[in-house]
Design a protein around this motif. Structure first.
Motif, PDB file in Angstrom:
ATOM      1  N   MET A  27       0.909  -1.153   0.143  1.00 48.01           N
ATOM      2  CA  MET A  27       0.205  -0.053   0.541  1.00 48.01           C
ATOM      3  C   MET A  27       0.905   1.083   0.121  1.00 48.01           C
ATOM      4  O   MET A  27       1.713   1.258   0.650  1.00 48.01           O
ATOM      5  CB  MET A  27      -0.871   0.476   1.271  1.00 48.01           C
ATOM      6  N   THR A  28       0.076   2.323  -0.511  1.00 46.84           N
ATOM      7  CA  THR A  28       0.858   3.176  -1.186  1.00 46.84           C
ATOM      8  C   THR A  28       0.229   4.788  -0.786  1.00 46.84           C
ATOM      9  O   THR A  28      -1.054   4.616  -0.832  1.00 46.84           O
ATOM     10  CB  THR A  28       2.360   3.714  -2.099  1.00 46.84           C
ATOM     11  N   PRO A  29       0.793   6.264  -0.261  1.00 44.64           N
ATOM     12  CA  PRO A  29      -0.553   7.161   0.053  1.00 44.64           C
ATOM     13  C   PRO A  29      -1.390   7.244  -0.911  1.00 44.64           C
ATOM     14  O   PRO A  29      -2.748   7.070  -0.996  1.00 44.64           O
ATOM     15  CB  PRO A  29       0.381   8.536   0.397  1.00 44.64           C
ATOM     16  N   LEU A  30      -0.696   6.799  -2.627  1.00 48.83           N
ATOM     17  CA  LEU A  30      -1.305   7.177  -3.632  1.00 48.83           C
ATOM     18  C   LEU A  30      -2.251   5.807  -3.688  1.00 48.83           C
ATOM     19  O   LEU A  30      -3.993   6.319  -4.499  1.00 48.83           O
ATOM     20  CB  LEU A  30      -0.086   7.242  -4.978  1.00 48.83           C
ATOM     21  N   SER A  31      -2.146   4.313  -3.332  1.00 51.23           N
ATOM     22  CA  SER A  31      -2.982   3.780  -3.638  1.00 51.23           C
ATOM     23  C   SER A  31      -4.051   3.906  -2.272  1.00 51.23           C
ATOM     24  O   SER A  31      -5.086   3.325  -2.945  1.00 51.23           O
ATOM     25  CB  SER A  31      -2.707   2.363  -3.874  1.00 51.23           C
ATOM     26  N   VAL A  32      -4.392   4.380  -1.655  1.00 44.56           N
ATOM     27  CA  VAL A  32      -5.737   4.554  -0.818  1.00 44.56           C
ATOM     28  C   VAL A  32      -5.827   6.014  -0.807  1.00 44.56           C
ATOM     29  O   VAL A  32      -6.277   6.650   0.246  1.00 44.56           O
ATOM     30  CB  VAL A  32      -4.491   4.050   0.211  1.00 44.56           C
TER      31      VAL A  32
ATOM     32  N   ALA B 281     -13.658  -7.430   7.831  1.00 50.07           N
ATOM     33  CA  ALA B 281     -12.428  -7.774   6.589  1.00 50.07           C
ATOM     34  C   ALA B 281     -12.297  -6.223   6.397  1.00 50.07           C
ATOM     35  O   ALA B 281     -11.221  -4.892   6.265  1.00 50.07           O
ATOM     36  CB  ALA B 281     -13.399  -8.902   5.399  1.00 50.07           C
ATOM     37  N   GLN B 282     -13.465  -5.332   6.095  1.00 47.87           N
ATOM     38  CA  GLN B 282     -13.151  -3.607   5.744  1.00 47.87           C
ATOM     39  C   GLN B 282     -13.066  -3.185   7.008  1.00 47.87           C
ATOM     40  O   GLN B 282     -11.763  -2.470   6.255  1.00 47.87           O
ATOM     41  CB  GLN B 282     -14.926  -3.260   5.769  1.00 47.87           C
ATOM     42  N   LEU B 283     -13.189  -3.353   7.984  1.00 44.92           N
ATOM     43  CA  LEU B 283     -12.278  -2.865   8.900  1.00 44.92           C
ATOM     44  C   LEU B 283     -10.738  -3.323   9.353  1.00 44.92           C
ATOM     45  O   LEU B 283      -9.804  -2.393   9.855  1.00 44.92           O
ATOM     46  CB  LEU B 283     -12.815  -3.821  10.866  1.00 44.92           C
ATOM     47  N   ASP B 284     -10.337  -4.594   8.671  1.00 42.99           N
ATOM     48  CA  ASP B 284      -9.144  -4.728   8.895  1.00 42.99           C
ATOM     49  C   ASP B 284      -8.033  -4.079   7.397  1.00 42.99           C
ATOM     50  O   ASP B 284      -6.982  -3.380   8.003  1.00 42.99           O
ATOM     51  CB  ASP B 284      -8.652  -6.436   8.199  1.00 42.99           C
ATOM     52  N   ALA B 285      -9.028  -3.377   6.464  1.00 43.92           N
ATOM     53  CA  ALA B 285      -8.138  -2.670   5.654  1.00 43.92           C
ATOM     54  C   ALA B 285      -8.303  -1.536   5.385  1.00 43.92           C
ATOM     55  O   ALA B 285      -6.989  -1.097   5.598  1.00 43.92           O
ATOM     56  CB  ALA B 285      -9.058  -2.994   3.858  1.00 43.92           C
ATOM     57  N   LEU B 286      -9.190  -1.031   6.828  1.00 45.95           N
ATOM     58  CA  LEU B 286      -9.260   0.472   7.303  1.00 45.95           C
ATOM     59  C   LEU B 286      -8.136   0.402   7.970  1.00 45.95           C
ATOM     60  O   LEU B 286      -7.681   1.790   8.473  1.00 45.95           O
ATOM     61  CB  LEU B 286     -10.835   0.723   7.821  1.00 45.95           C
ATOM     62  N   THR B 287      -7.604  -0.719   9.090  1.00 48.00           N
ATOM     63  CA  THR B 287      -6.679  -0.417   9.986  1.00 48.00           C
ATOM     64  C   THR B 287      -5.248   0.344   8.648  1.00 48.00           C
ATOM     65  O   THR B 287      -4.618   1.122   9.131  1.00 48.00           O
ATOM     66  CB  THR B 287      -6.750  -1.278  11.288  1.00 48.00           C
ATOM     67  N   LYS B 288      -5.475  -0.891   7.676  1.00 50.25           N
ATOM     68  CA  LYS B 288      -4.264  -1.304   6.640  1.00 50.25           C
ATOM     69  C   LYS B 288      -3.658   0.627   6.092  1.00 50.25           C
ATOM     70  O   LYS B 288      -2.974   0.954   5.931  1.00 50.25           O
ATOM     71  CB  LYS B 288      -4.518  -1.665   5.585  1.00 50.25           C
TER      72      LYS B 288
ATOM     73  N   CYS C 173      -1.724   6.205   5.683  1.00 54.96           N
ATOM     74  CA  CYS C 173      -1.803   7.645   5.966  1.00 54.96           C
ATOM     75  C   CYS C 173      -1.162   8.224   7.283  1.00 54.96           C
ATOM     76  O   CYS C 173      -0.281   9.017   7.318  1.00 54.96           O
ATOM     77  CB  CYS C 173      -3.083   7.926   5.791  1.00 54.96           C
ATOM     78  N   LEU C 174      -1.103   7.255   8.342  1.00 57.64           N
ATOM     79  CA  LEU C 174       0.199   7.964   9.619  1.00 57.64           C
ATOM     80  C   LEU C 174       1.213   8.176   8.763  1.00 57.64           C
ATOM     81  O   LEU C 174       2.026   9.295   9.308  1.00 57.64           O
ATOM     82  CB  LEU C 174      -0.335   7.251  10.850  1.00 57.64           C
ATOM     83  N   LYS C 175       1.947   6.904   8.570  1.00 48.73           N
ATOM     84  CA  LYS C 175       3.281   7.277   7.566  1.00 48.73           C
ATOM     85  C   LYS C 175       3.763   8.255   7.107  1.00 48.73           C
ATOM     86  O   LYS C 175       4.097   8.611   6.280  1.00 48.73           O
ATOM     87  CB  LYS C 175       3.417   5.632   7.434  1.00 48.73           C
ATOM     88  N   GLY C 176       2.784   8.969   5.442  1.00 50.24           N
ATOM     89  CA  GLY C 176       2.752   9.301   4.626  1.00 50.24           C
ATOM     90  C   GLY C 176       2.113  10.952   4.471  1.00 50.24           C
ATOM     91  O   GLY C 176       2.353  11.847   4.391  1.00 50.24           O
ATOM     92  N   ASP C 177       1.043  11.256   5.298  1.00 54.19           N
ATOM     93  CA  ASP C 177       0.041  12.581   6.015  1.00 54.19           C
ATOM     94  C   ASP C 177       0.568  12.895   7.255  1.00 54.19           C
ATOM     95  O   ASP C 177      -0.875  12.520   7.894  1.00 54.19           O
ATOM     96  CB  ASP C 177      -1.036  11.780   5.308  1.00 54.19           C
TER      97      ASP C 177
ATOM     98  N   ASN D 120      -1.777  15.262   8.878  1.00 52.73           N
ATOM     99  CA  ASN D 120      -3.582  14.913   9.706  1.00 52.73           C
ATOM    100  C   ASN D 120      -3.410  14.316  10.345  1.00 52.73           C
ATOM    101  O   ASN D 120      -4.235  13.237  10.872  1.00 52.73           O
ATOM    102  CB  ASN D 120      -4.456  14.950   8.241  1.00 52.73           C
ATOM    103  N   SER D 121      -2.844  13.435  11.130  1.00 52.66           N
ATOM    104  CA  SER D 121      -2.711  12.394  12.199  1.00 52.66           C
ATOM    105  C   SER D 121      -2.857  12.665  13.146  1.00 52.66           C
ATOM    106  O   SER D 121      -3.944  11.852  13.639  1.00 52.66           O
ATOM    107  CB  SER D 121      -0.477  12.461  12.502  1.00 52.66           C
ATOM    108  N   SER D 122      -3.666  13.282  13.565  1.00 54.88           N
ATOM    109  CA  SER D 122      -4.912  13.933  14.628  1.00 54.88           C
ATOM    110  C   SER D 122      -6.085  13.069  14.279  1.00 54.88           C
ATOM    111  O   SER D 122      -6.948  12.466  14.694  1.00 54.88           O
ATOM    112  CB  SER D 122      -4.796  15.154  15.136  1.00 54.88           C
ATOM    113  N   VAL D 123      -6.639  13.717  13.145  1.00 58.22           N
ATOM    114  CA  VAL D 123      -7.648  13.320  12.000  1.00 58.22           C
ATOM    115  C   VAL D 123      -7.344  11.561  12.197  1.00 58.22           C
ATOM    116  O   VAL D 123      -8.088  10.403  12.444  1.00 58.22           O
ATOM    117  CB  VAL D 123      -7.613  13.658  10.739  1.00 58.22           C
ATOM    118  N   TYR D 124      -6.367  10.766  11.578  1.00 54.36           N
ATOM    119  CA  TYR D 124      -5.616   9.610  11.277  1.00 54.36           C
ATOM    120  C   TYR D 124      -6.582   8.692  12.989  1.00 54.36           C
ATOM    121  O   TYR D 124      -6.709   7.282  13.136  1.00 54.36           O
ATOM    122  CB  TYR D 124      -5.311   8.933  10.929  1.00 54.36           C
TER     123      TYR D 124
END
Length: 130
Positions: free
Chosen positions: A44-49, A76-83, A88-92, A95-99
């Protein structure tokens, strides 16, 4: 007396315009999460999500909608959302407070298992070329 009725009609019209917008946004997050659920966490990359990221940021100011959205998601959706949240936390960091807010709410719903599954996921093995 007629003025008050006219004001009520304006209110009803505005309400009808906003309700479909809220429902559409709720469905958009689940659809965006489904699109990225097959991507392994290491790939996963910031662009892919970016579509999920856009929805997370758009819904972040309404706790009731966040709770409703999460209650409609399966594990499964919650797992994907966690990923996605970790990407997002790594790349942005701006907006870390939102994530982190989303992470806390996902953790409450999915538990530590979603975190463990995300962090232990490996990229699929590449096939050897002939």
């Amino acid at each position: 007396y007629q003025r008050r009725d006219r004001g009520f009609l304006y209110f009803i019209v505005l309400l009808q315009l906003h309700i479909p917008f809220i429902v559409t946004n709720q469905m958009a997050l689940a659809a965006a999460v489904d699109k990225v659920s097959s991507i392994a966490f290491p790939d996963m990359t910031p662009l892919s999500v970016k579509d999920v990221t856009k929805e997370l940021l758009a819904l972040s100011n309404n706790d009731a909608i966040i709770e409703k959205e999460l209650s409609l998601m399966n594990s499964a959706q919650l797992d994907a959302l966690t990923k996605v949240i970790y990407v997002c936390l790594k790349g942005d960091y701006k907006n870390s407070s939102v994530y982190l807010k989303w992470h806390g709410l996902v953790y409450e719903r999915a538990g530590a298992g979603a975190i463990v599954r995300t962090l232990s996921e490996k990229a699929p093995a590449k096939e050897a070329s002939a």
